[in-house]
Design a protein around this motif. Sequence first.
Motif, short mmCIF file in Angstrom:
data_model
loop_
_atom_site.label_atom_id
_atom_site.label_comp_id
_atom_site.label_asym_id
_atom_site.label_seq_id
_atom_site.Cartn_x
_atom_site.Cartn_y
_atom_site.Cartn_z
N LYS A 1 -15.59 66.16 -12.76
CA LYS A 1 -14.99 66.93 -13.85
C LYS A 1 -13.49 66.68 -13.94
CE LYS A 1 -18.48 70.57 -13.56
NZ LYS A 1 -18.77 71.95 -13.12
N ILE A 2 -12.83 66.52 -12.79
CA ILE A 2 -11.40 66.20 -12.80
C ILE A 2 -11.16 64.83 -13.42
CG2 ILE A 2 -9.46 65.55 -11.29
CD1 ILE A 2 -10.14 67.89 -9.52
N LYS A 3 -12.02 63.87 -13.11
CA LYS A 3 -11.89 62.54 -13.70
C LYS A 3 -12.04 62.59 -15.22
CE LYS A 3 -13.43 59.79 -9.73
NZ LYS A 3 -14.42 58.82 -9.23
N ILE A 4 -12.93 63.44 -15.70
CA ILE A 4 -13.10 63.59 -17.15
C ILE A 4 -11.83 64.18 -17.76
CG2 ILE A 4 -14.35 64.89 -18.92
CD1 ILE A 4 -16.84 64.64 -17.15
N GLU A 5 -11.23 65.16 -17.09
CA GLU A 5 -10.01 65.77 -17.60
C GLU A 5 -8.85 64.78 -17.66
OE1 GLU A 5 -9.05 69.02 -18.76
OE2 GLU A 5 -11.21 68.84 -19.10
N LEU A 6 -8.80 63.88 -16.68
CA LEU A 6 -7.70 62.92 -16.60
C LEU A 6 -8.04 61.57 -17.24
CD1 LEU A 6 -6.66 65.07 -14.62
CD2 LEU A 6 -5.82 63.24 -13.17
N LYS A 7 -9.15 61.52 -17.96
CA LYS A 7 -9.56 60.28 -18.59
C LYS A 7 -8.50 59.81 -19.59
CE LYS A 7 -13.47 58.14 -21.00
NZ LYS A 7 -14.81 58.37 -21.61
N ASN A 8 -8.15 58.55 -19.52
CA ASN A 8 -7.18 57.92 -20.43
C ASN A 8 -5.77 58.49 -20.28
OD1 ASN A 8 -9.26 56.36 -21.58
ND2 ASN A 8 -9.76 58.01 -23.02
N THR A 9 -5.47 59.12 -19.14
CA THR A 9 -4.11 59.59 -18.88
C THR A 9 -3.88 59.56 -17.38
OG1 THR A 9 -2.50 61.34 -19.32
CG2 THR A 9 -4.70 62.04 -18.65
N ASP A 10 -2.63 59.67 -16.97
CA ASP A 10 -2.33 59.73 -15.54
C ASP A 10 -2.04 61.17 -15.15
OD1 ASP A 10 0.86 60.11 -15.43
OD2 ASP A 10 0.34 58.74 -17.07
N ALA A 11 -2.06 61.43 -13.85
CA ALA A 11 -1.92 62.80 -13.35
C ALA A 11 -0.60 63.44 -13.79
CB ALA A 11 -2.03 62.82 -11.83
N SER A 12 0.48 62.69 -13.74
CA SER A 12 1.79 63.23 -14.10
C SER A 12 1.83 63.65 -15.57
CB SER A 12 2.90 62.22 -13.82
OG SER A 12 2.96 61.92 -12.44
N SER A 13 1.32 62.78 -16.44
CA SER A 13 1.31 63.10 -17.87
C SER A 13 0.42 64.30 -18.16
CB SER A 13 0.83 61.89 -18.67
OG SER A 13 1.69 60.79 -18.50
N TYR A 14 -0.71 64.36 -17.48
CA TYR A 14 -1.62 65.49 -17.68
C TYR A 14 -0.95 66.80 -17.27
CZ TYR A 14 -5.47 68.74 -16.93
OH TYR A 14 -6.27 69.85 -16.97
N LEU A 15 -0.33 66.82 -16.08
CA LEU A 15 0.31 68.03 -15.59
C LEU A 15 1.46 68.48 -16.50
CD1 LEU A 15 0.34 67.21 -11.77
CD2 LEU A 15 -1.02 68.99 -12.91
N ARG A 16 2.21 67.51 -17.02
CA ARG A 16 3.30 67.86 -17.92
C ARG A 16 2.76 68.46 -19.22
NH1 ARG A 16 8.44 66.58 -17.48
NH2 ARG A 16 7.99 64.97 -15.91
N ARG A 17 1.68 67.88 -19.73
CA ARG A 17 1.12 68.38 -20.99
C ARG A 17 0.59 69.81 -20.85
NH1 ARG A 17 -3.91 68.72 -22.88
NH2 ARG A 17 -4.80 67.32 -21.28
N VAL A 18 -0.22 70.04 -19.82
CA VAL A 18 -0.81 71.38 -19.69
C VAL A 18 0.26 72.42 -19.33
CG1 VAL A 18 -3.11 70.52 -19.14
CG2 VAL A 18 -1.51 71.00 -17.28
#
Length: 268
Positions: free
Chosen positions: A163-180
């Motif tokens: 499920k985490i991989k699905i959430e981070l699909k097509n993005t990196d961890a840093s970009s995801y954390l900044r967005r949310v």
Amino acid sequence: MDGIFYERQIGGLCRMHACNAYFGRSEISQEVFAKYKKEFDDQLKNYKCYNGMSCDSWDFSYFCRENLVSYIMKKYGVHCRIHWIQPGHRLTVETLLKNLKGDFIFVFNQGHIFGLKRVNDQWYKVDSLSGVSRVIVNAFINEKHGFMIPVNPYREFYSNISKIKIELKNTDASSYLRRVHNESKDLGKVDVLLSSIMSLLKVQGEFFASKGVDISKTRFAGVQNKILQYDRFNDDFEKNYLSVEKKIEMIGPILKWLCTLGSFIEVC
């Protein structure tokens, strides 16, 4: 009914009685239950947001998605997924029973907790207040209840990674954390998934420690470092949770590491 064990309630000890209903015997005495309550409260003393709070007076879940019953269950190697009470949020029997380990579900509302036990494909309510009675699980799903589901640790671990991989699909961890963080000031959907994964790993680490294993000399050493980093983030939770840079610095590498692990594999 059908020989199902239950304890008649004493005082406000429904949490203890629910645990014993799970075990099918009086496994936890009032003295042991009091010890677990103190342990649970003691681990919260370093967090300002829980100042003065105690599970002795009322039940709550702290930011690691742990409550007293789930804490006690882990003492016995039982991992629970918690579905909180959410207005308008409907669950299905399939959602509740998927990954269920055993034949028991904890059910709770604002002031009480009890169990649902499956015997010969028939479900029974096991309640320290009302005793044992046959029920239809769907009836509870459509009411205002929360659920704690004992789960298979293997399936839960890899299912959450998927499920985490699905959430981070097509993005990196840093970009995801900044967005949310910009959207909601939290960790987004990975928050609950990550806390569950870390909890599962901690129990494994505690198992090694109980056997006197030197973790630094095992392959678990790298895993232990990730656990310690997650704990350091939570040690200054109020400050770190408000800082996107701290999330990227401390949680980002953990998410990246999890994405290198395998995904959920159906096993027989």
